[in-house]
Design a protein around this motif. Structure first.
Motif, PDB file in Angstrom:
ATOM      1  N   TRP A   8      47.963  12.417  -9.545  1.00 36.51           N
ATOM      2  CA  TRP A   8      47.219  13.193  -8.555  1.00 36.51           C
ATOM      3  C   TRP A   8      45.735  12.933  -8.768  1.00 36.51           C
ATOM      4  N   VAL A   9      44.971  12.937  -7.667  1.00 36.80           N
ATOM      5  CA  VAL A   9      43.520  12.720  -7.755  1.00 36.80           C
ATOM      6  C   VAL A   9      42.777  13.783  -6.956  1.00 36.80           C
ATOM      7  N   ALA A  10      41.553  14.043  -7.393  1.00 40.36           N
ATOM      8  CA  ALA A  10      40.621  14.863  -6.627  1.00 40.36           C
ATOM      9  C   ALA A  10      39.721  13.880  -5.885  1.00 40.36           C
ATOM     10  N   VAL A  11      39.557  14.099  -4.589  1.00 39.68           N
ATOM     11  CA  VAL A  11      38.755  13.194  -3.768  1.00 39.68           C
ATOM     12  C   VAL A  11      37.402  13.853  -3.505  1.00 39.68           C
ATOM     13  N   TYR A  12      36.347  13.076  -3.755  1.00 40.50           N
ATOM     14  CA  TYR A  12      34.976  13.558  -3.605  1.00 40.50           C
ATOM     15  C   TYR A  12      34.222  12.691  -2.602  1.00 40.50           C
ATOM     16  N   ASN A  13      33.212  13.261  -1.970  1.00 39.33           N
ATOM     17  CA  ASN A  13      32.303  12.515  -1.099  1.00 39.33           C
ATOM     18  C   ASN A  13      31.138  12.051  -1.963  1.00 39.33           C
ATOM     19  N   MET A  14      31.045  10.732  -2.143  1.00 39.01           N
ATOM     20  CA  MET A  14      29.969  10.157  -2.942  1.00 39.01           C
ATOM     21  C   MET A  14      29.087   9.317  -2.020  1.00 39.01           C
ATOM     22  N   ASP A  15      28.029   9.920  -1.506  1.00 43.50           N
ATOM     23  CA  ASP A  15      27.091   9.232  -0.602  1.00 43.50           C
ATOM     24  C   ASP A  15      27.799   8.645   0.610  1.00 43.50           C
ATOM     25  N   GLY A  16      28.684   9.427   1.225  1.00 40.70           N
ATOM     26  CA  GLY A  16      29.371   8.998   2.443  1.00 40.70           C
ATOM     27  C   GLY A  16      30.650   8.219   2.201  1.00 40.70           C
ATOM     28  N   GLU A  17      30.928   7.862   0.972  1.00 41.06           N
ATOM     29  CA  GLU A  17      32.163   7.151   0.612  1.00 41.06           C
ATOM     30  C   GLU A  17      33.064   8.091  -0.174  1.00 41.06           C
ATOM     31  N   GLU A  18      34.367   7.920   0.006  1.00 42.90           N
ATOM     32  CA  GLU A  18      35.306   8.736  -0.751  1.00 42.90           C
ATOM     33  C   GLU A  18      35.585   8.097  -2.107  1.00 42.90           C
ATOM     34  N   SER A  19      35.565   8.922  -3.136  1.00 39.77           N
ATOM     35  CA  SER A  19      35.825   8.479  -4.501  1.00 39.77           C
ATOM     36  C   SER A  19      36.861   9.412  -5.110  1.00 39.77           C
ATOM     37  N   ALA A  20      37.762   8.862  -5.907  1.00 43.32           N
ATOM     38  CA  ALA A  20      38.836   9.667  -6.499  1.00 43.32           C
ATOM     39  C   ALA A  20      38.698   9.712  -8.019  1.00 43.32           C
TER      40      ALA A  20
END
Length: 95
Positions: free
Chosen positions: A16-28
């Motif tokens: 399982w991953v947490a998805v974050y908004n990193m400067d307009g890009e999604e990062s897990a």
């Protein structure tokens, strides 16, 4: 603001991953566990399952981050990345 938060139980979170908004890009980021958290706010009890991620030497609630978007399986996140790349390639070909 809650009056009191207590972790009642912790369950492992594999794939399982947490998805974050990193400067307009999604990062897990990998989720290390899910916590069953009991919150008492204004005398009212509530229980929620919350994701937790490791950040250096600290394990903290992923959903507390301002740039937190969602939780999903690693497989679903990786599949979504492939779809975005395909869409970009299709747009480049059409132009």
């Amino acid at each position: 603001m809650s009056d009191q938060e207590t972790i009642v139980q912790i369950m492992p979170a594999t794939d399982w991953v947490a998805v974050y908004n990193m400067d307009g890009e999604e990062s897990a980021e990998p989720i290390v566990c899910f916590a069953l958290v009991e919150t008492v706010e204004n005398g009212v009890k509530r229980r929620d399952v919350r994701p937790m991620c490791a950040n250096e030497n600290v394990i903290d609630f992923a959903d507390d981050a301002e740039n937190f978007l969602r939780v999903e399986t690693l497989e679903a996140f990786e599949e979504g990345e492939g779809e975005e790349e395909e869409e970009e390639e299709e747009e480049a070909v059409e132009e």
